[in-house]
Design an enzyme around this catalytic site. Structure first.
Site, mmCIF file in Angstrom:
data_model
loop_
_atom_site.group_PDB
_atom_site.id
_atom_site.type_symbol
_atom_site.label_atom_id
_atom_site.label_comp_id
_atom_site.label_asym_id
_atom_site.label_seq_id
_atom_site.Cartn_x
_atom_site.Cartn_y
_atom_site.Cartn_z
ATOM 1 N N GLY A 4 42.410 39.888 -20.341
ATOM 2 C CA GLY A 4 42.832 40.984 -21.203
ATOM 3 C C GLY A 4 44.167 40.755 -21.870
ATOM 4 C CD GLU A 51 47.663 42.363 -15.794
ATOM 5 O OE1 GLU A 51 47.845 43.599 -15.674
ATOM 6 O OE2 GLU A 51 46.888 41.872 -16.635
#
Length: 536
Positions: free
Chosen positions: A267, A353
């Site tokens: 993503g 992340e």
């Protein structure tokens, strides 16, 4: 016990750090008249000056030794060839294929490029239809506004790009973004839109992410309340970018309005795919393709340049140097361009992340820190806020300054002033001010700053779709290199999944109006009980 090449290179860096840790950057400049030339490099429209760092030739050499000991050359080849670097999910990380101009790329027995090109062709058809006025809403009105509904990588990258490129290719629909479940954000957005002229792009790989699903359902209800609950309304006002065909179809979005996502694109790396549809709608397909070309130019630089001249590698090594050997826990990114104001937010997801991990690729606990906290904001504004901490605080925080040589404005005097402030901040961080320099000033101890604080300056020729694409790819590859140095998987995010699972359980309880004490700790139970009382 046998010492591995990685352990040996790390030990050599530790010894070198002990010898150089007190050296001042200003002394390094005085000792070398060509330091700027030797500690700077270029890649297309990007120029990196890293001469204001606490490094010398030996530092760079030892950092490069570590990179090779960590088998970075092989890992780079693996990244671009489709090796399953995401070992916990058993898949490759091939976002670079989305901007590749290669004729073919065969991974796991299948050539990916024909499908990548086909999706690009379909994107172009949609973009041309909307921007030309051929795509009409349910009542025959042209589209004037497009709303991207997504969260995380389906929001941050496209949102940043639409702001960064706002002076490019006018004439498209106005872009808007909806990510939060905050009902105030939804209401404020919809209050300013005309349902007859609004197109929604629902972006979710699973088409089941709660935030995206709920916001999409609210947008559908709002649209159908005004234009009628019928398939033609959804077909005229909704597009989907998703890997879950069944859920998008159940939502009512027809096949011609659906574009795919692939499991080999994470993503946070996905704006190069159909996830970037809102970018192309707002700024034109030519601008989107130029952005891809800039990223591909950085890809080729990363793959082919010697490490000593390789911009992503050098930036990664510098960040690693301060994190591992100086104890730096954060990294500031300060763009001197309001169009890049959202860049630190984008990089927070990309870096934190990707590399916020506590186990290595084999699942073993790490004995050293990994990702630093990435933060920042527009640099000029920051001079009157957080720059105080950078100059006089007790923590060592390396800084990336980003500025363009050419502005797109007629106000050239203001741009000169802006650039001067950027360069001055970097110089002041390095030089500092001693008590002795201020003579008999009674406030000398309060006004003094230690200096010797490191920074990089990224100078762009100008902020264009090409240079913007190169800039994002630069940070992508920097993040990947640091993951290799730390021996972690930069492409999974199991911590995010854990939080989502907890949220589902609590949501069910809130909707039912009763908590389940056995499932939670005392604090969470108390908060659930108090919320339910107050919300009745």
């Amino acid at each position: 016990m046998t010492t591995t090449p990685r352990q040996s290179a790390w030990h050599q860096l530790q010894q070198h750090h002990e010898a150089i840790s007190d050296v001042r950057i200003m002394d390094l400049f005085e000792a070398s008249g060509d330091r700027f030339e030797r500690f700077s490099l270029s890649c297309g429209p990007l120029f990196l000056d890293y001469s204001k760092h606490r490094v010398n030739d030996e530092t760079v050499a030892r950092l490069l030794d570590l990179a090779r000991a960590c088998q970075l050359p092989r890992r780079i080849d693996d990244l671009f060839s489709g090796v399953h670097l995401n070992n916990t999910e058993d898949r490759p990380a091939l976002h670079t294929a989305l901007r590749s101009r290669a004729d073919s790329l065969v991974v796991d027995g299948a050539d990916l490029m024909p499908e990548v090109r086909e999706v690009g062709r379909r994107m172009e058809q949609i973009v041309d239809a909307v921007r030309s006025g051929q795509w009409l809403g349910a009542t025959g009105e042209p589209i004037t506004d497009v709303v991207n509904i997504g969260i995380g990588g389906s929001d941050l990258g496209p949102r940043l790009a639409c702001t960064a490129l706002r002076q490019v290719a006018a004439g498209g629909p106005r872009p808007h973004f909806l990510s939060s479940l905050d009902d105030e954000a939804l209401a404020t957005l919809l209050d300013g839109l005309d349902p007859a002229r609004t197109l929604f792009v629902v972006v979710s790989k699973s088409f089941g992410t709660r935030e995206t699903w709920l916001n999409a359902a609210a947008a559908r209800s709002w649209t159908c309340a005004a234009l009628g609950e019928k398939p033609e309304t959804i077909a005229a006002h909704f597009l989907a970018v998703s890997a879950n065909v069944a859920r998008a179809e159940a939502f009512g979005i027809p096949a011609d309005n659906r574009l795919p996502m692939w499991d080999w694109v994470g993503g946070r790396y996905s704006l190069w795919s159909a996830v970037g549809l809102v970018i192309a709608l707002a700024h034109g397909m030519a601008a989107f393709q130029e952005m891809l070309a800039g990223a591909e130019g950085m890809d080729q630089h990363f793959r082919t340049e010697p490490f000593s001249q390789n911009m992503p590698v050098m930036m990664a090594l510098l960040g690693f140097w301060y994190s591992e050997f100086f104890g730096s826990a954060s990294q500031a990114v300060l763009p001197y361009d309001t169009r890049l104001a959202a860049l630190p937010d984008y990089l927070q997801q990309l870096e934190m992340e990707s590399n916020g991990k506590s186990v290595d690729r084999q699942g073993e606990p790490l004995a050293y820190p990994t990702a630093t906290v990435t933060w920042g904001g527009p640099g000029n504004n920051g001079q009157h806020a957080f720059a105080q901490l950078l100059h006089q605080g007790t923590r060592l925080i390396p800084v990336d300054y980003i500025v363009s040589a050419r502005a797109d404005s007629v106000h050239t005097d203001q741009h000169h002033e802006l650039v001067a402030n950027c360069l001055a901040q970097a110089e002041a961080l390095m030089r500092g001010r001693s008590v002795e320099d201020m003579g008999d000033d009674p406030l000398a101890k309060h006004r003094a700053s230690p200096g010797n604080r490191p920074s990089s300056t990224l100078l762009l020729d100008a902020l264009t779709p090409y240079s913007f694409g190169a800039l994002l790819a630069l940070y992508e590859h920097k993040t990947f290199v640091q993951g290799v140095l730390w021996d972690i998987n930069s492409f999974d995010q199991w911590g995010v999944e854990a939080g989502k699972a907890c949220a589902v359980n609590i949501t069910d309880e809130l909707l039912a109006g009763v908590g389940t004490p056995a499932q939670h700790d005392g604090s969470t139970n108390g908060l659930i009980e108090r919320y339910l009382k107050l919300s009745r």
